[in-house]
Design a protein around this motif. Structure first.
Motif: not given
Length: 424
Positions: A322-342, A348-354
């Motif tokens: 559950k701790t891991f999934l909650s971390w995956m809901a953060t802006a940090e994960f969103a930015e890493i994942y989205s930039n690593s896999l264009p 998530s509803n975080h504003d991520v700069k690609l």
């Protein structure tokens, strides 16, 4: 030597404290423990191991995470075998809709309702991993893919073209390319069928049926595939035939990719997942724009749910999971994942700069248009004939000119009526 009563008591207390400390440490270690992740995405192992997991461990160094993957075609069978044998991972990668829903109904996925971080996802994002009534969410949404079009910037510059902003401008652009150049105006083939439905029907259609409004109306039985929005979608799709390349009826998906990367096509009916392929193969600059509504109308995009992560109920490290999934809901994960896999975008509803400019063009559509998902994926493809497969065939036939839009719409609705009763 004789020990006093007080010495014995003191020794006993010291021993008890020492044992308690050891047991507490062991319990703490077990609570933190080790997590395994099972996935079908075997192409992003390095990203998980070198970027995602180290970022998580920077916040939670006491939880070891191991990422494992099976080839995509083998994943379902492999996962089911592991679940049956009690050897499945702590965290299970979830496909959208019925495949994961079936796992949940069989008790192989944990209800995540109330999980910290789940509030960072919209109802549309969560819909692919919820029960039909939306009361239970059993996987944390990870990423979606967005439909639209990519275009060759060099060809546009050569022909003095601007990026179209309305449906009317889109067809004026296609006509100009056809009349004034040797380039294929619109790149797509119909041999593989799924292209016509996925990059055709599901791409332009939401602007006609108003995204979620129309999709949910179909499920509720308040809308029909013979209604005007669907006939109009198929009618527009039928017009594509005159702009596709010679031999498009025999053209397969890899052929379409090659045609565009070789610089022979001006506009490519796209899914954002093609970004990485074109980044590595095209030697020209390309951009992206979304499916276009008529002038003055609101726009909608297919922002289709693709991948999520759930917890195995038999995990021995439930709190760590559950701790891991909650971390995956953060802006940090969103930015890493989205930039690593264009081309694969955090849900998530975080504003991520690609960092990838084309990926940024795709994701920026979320701020301009309303998001929906493919209308055949939830509930409506459970029976026979399968609506998703029927859409493949109907889309191909109208583009190839072998069936009218009206007849195609009737065939689709008749097939759905033969087994689907709203609320069943």
């Amino acid at each position: 030597m004789t020990l006093s009563k007080s010495s014995l008591l003191n020794g006993t207390c010291a021993f008890a404290i020492a044992v308690g400390t050891l047991l507490g440490a062991a319990a703490s270690a077990d609570a933190a423990g080790k997590l395994t992740i099972d996935s079908w995405r075997n192409d992003d192992i390095d990203i998980w191991r070198n970027k995602i997991i180290p970022a998580f461990n920077a916040k939670h160094p006491d939880i070891e995470v191991v990422f494992e993957a099976s080839p995509p075609a083998e994943y379902n069978a492999s996962l089911n075998a592991k679940l049956a044998g009690g050897t499945a991972a702590d965290l299970i990668t979830c496909r959208p809709f019925d495949t994961s829903l079936d796992l949940y109904k069989k008790g192989n996925l944990t209800d995540l309702t109330g999980l910290s971080g789940l509030e960072n996802f919209s109802d549309v994002a969560k819909s692919a991993w919820q029960t039909d009534d939306g009361k239970a969410t059993f996987c944390l949404p990870m990423a979606s893919v967005i439909h639209g079009f990519m275009y060759n910037k060099e060809i546009f510059e050569e022909l003095g073209l601007s990026v179209p902003t309305t449906r009317e401008e889109f067809y004026t652009t296609l006509k100009t390319i056809k009349e004034k150049s040797r380039y294929t105006p619109l790149v797509m083939g119909t041999a593989d069928q799924w292209e016509a439905a996925t990059m055709g029907f599901q791409n332009i259609g939401p602007n006609y049926w108003k995204g979620e409004e129309g999709r949910k109306a179909l499920i509720a039985g308040k809308g029909k595939l013979t209604d005007k929005p669907y006939v109009d979608t198929l009618t527009e799709l039928a017009s594509w035939g005159e702009y596709l390349g010679k031999g498009f009826k025999a053209q397969k998906y890899p052929d379409s990719q090659n045609l565009f990367t070789l610089g022979r096509g001006a506009i490519y009916a796209a899914g954002s997942w093609d970004i990485a392929t074109f980044n590595s193969q095209a030697d020209f600059k390309f951009g992206a724009f979304g499916p276009l509504p008529a002038k003055g109308e609101e726009c909608y995009i297919s922002d289709h749910t693709d991948i999520a992560l759930g917890i195995n109920p038999k995990s021995k490290n439930m709190e760590a999971a559950k701790t891991f999934l909650s971390w995956m809901a953060t802006a940090e994960f969103a930015e890493i994942y989205s930039n690593s896999l264009p081309g694969f975008f955090s849900l998530s509803n975080h504003d991520v700069k690609l960092s990838d400019p084309v990926a940024q063009e795709f994701v920026s559509l979320r701020g301009k248009c309303k998001s929906t998902i493919r209308n055949s994926y939830q509930i409506l493809s459970r029976g026979k004939p399968n609506l998703e497969n029927e859409l493949w065939n109907a889309s191909v036939q109208v583009i190839n000119g072998t069936m009218s839009p009206q007849d195609a719409a009737k065939k689709l609705q008749d097939g759905l009526d033969s087994w689907y009763k709203p609320g069943m």
